[in-house]
Write a protein that holds these residues in place. Structure first.
Motif, PDB file in Angstrom:
ATOM      1  N   ALA A 237      41.106  -0.517  21.954  1.00 53.85           N
ATOM      2  CA  ALA A 237      39.844  -0.765  21.254  1.00 53.85           C
ATOM      3  C   ALA A 237      39.829  -2.183  20.688  1.00 53.85           C
ATOM      4  O   ALA A 237      40.871  -2.783  20.413  1.00 53.85           O
ATOM      5  N   ASP A 238      38.636  -2.696  20.528  1.00 54.33           N
ATOM      6  CA  ASP A 238      38.461  -4.017  19.915  1.00 54.33           C
ATOM      7  C   ASP A 238      38.505  -3.848  18.395  1.00 54.33           C
ATOM      8  O   ASP A 238      37.611  -3.257  17.796  1.00 54.33           O
ATOM      9  N   ILE A 239      39.562  -4.357  17.778  1.00 54.78           N
ATOM     10  CA  ILE A 239      39.706  -4.211  16.328  1.00 54.78           C
ATOM     11  C   ILE A 239      39.710  -5.583  15.627  1.00 54.78           C
ATOM     12  O   ILE A 239      40.235  -5.734  14.535  1.00 54.78           O
ATOM     13  N   THR A 240      39.095  -6.547  16.283  1.00 57.49           N
ATOM     14  CA  THR A 240      39.070  -7.894  15.707  1.00 57.49           C
ATOM     15  C   THR A 240      38.318  -7.930  14.380  1.00 57.49           C
ATOM     16  O   THR A 240      38.593  -8.777  13.519  1.00 57.49           O
ATOM     17  N   GLY A 241      37.364  -7.023  14.182  1.00 61.49           N
ATOM     18  CA  GLY A 241      36.609  -7.014  12.930  1.00 61.49           C
ATOM     19  C   GLY A 241      37.030  -5.915  11.982  1.00 61.49           C
ATOM     20  O   GLY A 241      36.437  -5.762  10.908  1.00 61.49           O
ATOM     21  N   ALA A 242      38.059  -5.137  12.363  1.00 61.15           N
ATOM     22  CA  ALA A 242      38.475  -4.004  11.542  1.00 61.15           C
ATOM     23  C   ALA A 242      39.300  -4.472  10.348  1.00 61.15           C
ATOM     24  O   ALA A 242      39.972  -5.497  10.396  1.00 61.15           O
ATOM     25  N   ASP A 243      39.235  -3.695   9.280  1.00 60.99           N
ATOM     26  CA  ASP A 243      40.044  -3.975   8.087  1.00 60.99           C
ATOM     27  C   ASP A 243      41.439  -3.400   8.331  1.00 60.99           C
ATOM     28  O   ASP A 243      41.611  -2.181   8.439  1.00 60.99           O
ATOM     29  N   ILE A 244      42.440  -4.262   8.411  1.00 57.09           N
ATOM     30  CA  ILE A 244      43.804  -3.843   8.736  1.00 57.09           C
ATOM     31  C   ILE A 244      44.709  -4.166   7.553  1.00 57.09           C
ATOM     32  O   ILE A 244      44.690  -5.285   7.031  1.00 57.09           O
ATOM     33  N   ARG A 245      45.502  -3.178   7.143  1.00 59.15           N
ATOM     34  CA  ARG A 245      46.428  -3.358   6.029  1.00 59.15           C
ATOM     35  C   ARG A 245      47.839  -2.989   6.466  1.00 59.15           C
ATOM     36  O   ARG A 245      48.056  -1.931   7.060  1.00 59.15           O
ATOM     37  N   TRP A 246      48.787  -3.874   6.164  1.00 64.50           N
ATOM     38  CA  TRP A 246      50.197  -3.667   6.493  1.00 64.50           C
ATOM     39  C   TRP A 246      50.998  -3.411   5.214  1.00 64.50           C
ATOM     40  O   TRP A 246      50.821  -4.111   4.220  1.00 64.50           O
ATOM     41  N   TYR A 247      51.889  -2.440   5.293  1.00 66.90           N
ATOM     42  CA  TYR A 247      52.767  -2.126   4.174  1.00 66.90           C
ATOM     43  C   TYR A 247      54.218  -2.164   4.642  1.00 66.90           C
ATOM     44  O   TYR A 247      54.587  -1.503   5.623  1.00 66.90           O
ATOM     45  N   VAL A 248      55.038  -2.962   3.966  1.00 67.20           N
ATOM     46  CA  VAL A 248      56.478  -2.984   4.208  1.00 67.20           C
ATOM     47  C   VAL A 248      57.118  -2.223   3.059  1.00 67.20           C
ATOM     48  O   VAL A 248      57.046  -2.655   1.911  1.00 67.20           O
TER      49      VAL A 248
END
Length: 214
Positions: A58-69
């Motif tokens: 899917a095209d997720i270029t405009g999606a809000d993405i959050r990374w957690y370490v």
């Protein structure tokens, strides 16, 4: 009339998470190593996220993405598909990594546990088995894996033969089989300590017993 009961087969259904996380470790390993590089403490890890819908990415270029370490938010932003971070030693032996994506009215989340290993050293012998013929000389090579260095020139090699420190040529050392100390031995202990010159706490040791064939 005999009644025969045929049990119905139960089919286990598994749900595949459409949010896929992949990662790679950026550390040193031999060029001919075909496995996946292991993560060691302080290794730079590059992680990527992809969302699969209807059998395609899917095209997720405009999606809000959050990374957690671990439990801490490491990065967030629109289309933030890739994250780079330095792995840390954990009591569990794993580095937790989690990513969440909000695309339109849909939300997705996935997490993985990346195993944290230690650098390794293998002593390579140019013959079958760990053997050498009496009266000969043989060159051994230390092969380091997963040190946080760009090349061998950032690693130091401290060799010991017969429990005595000797001078090698970097990651190679020549063993003279038949010296006064070894002429009556059945085997010779050979060890090497490899250390990252930029990090005194990053080191490991390789060891073999070299059998002597008379």
């Amino acid at each position: 009339m005999t009644l025969v009961f045929i049990p119905l087969k139960s089919v286990a259904q598994t749900t595949v998470n459409p949010l896929i996380i992949t990662w790679q470790a950026n550390n040193y390993f031999p060029a001919d190593y075909n496995g996946k590089a292991l993560v060691t403490p302080n290794t730079l890890v590059i992680a990527s996220a992809e969302l699969v819908q209807n059998g395609k990415l899917a095209d997720i270029t405009g999606a809000d993405i959050r990374w957690y370490v671990g439990n801490e938010l490491a990065a967030s932003g629109a289309g933030f598909k890739t994250l780079s971070f330095s792995a840390q030693q954990r009591p569990t032996g794993y580095q937790a990594l989690r990513v969440s994506i909000k695309s339109g009215n849909s939300s997705f989340e996935n997490s993985i546990q990346i195993p944290i290993s230690q650098p390794n050293v293998v002593i390579s012998i140019p013959s079958l088995g760990k053997t050498a013929k009496a009266g000969s000389q043989i060159t051994l090579q230390a092969i380091p894996f997963f040190f946080n260095a760009d090349s061998l020139r950032y690693l130091t090699f401290d060799w010991q033969i017969n429990n005595r420190r000797v001078t090698g040529e970097g990651n190679k050392v020549t063993v003279k089989v038949g010296t006064p100390q070894s002429v009556y031995q059945n085997s010779i202990p050979v060890s090497v300590t490899v250390q990252n010159s930029d990090n005194p706490y990053e080191f490991n040791k390789g060891f073999i017993m070299l059998s002597i064939i008379q």
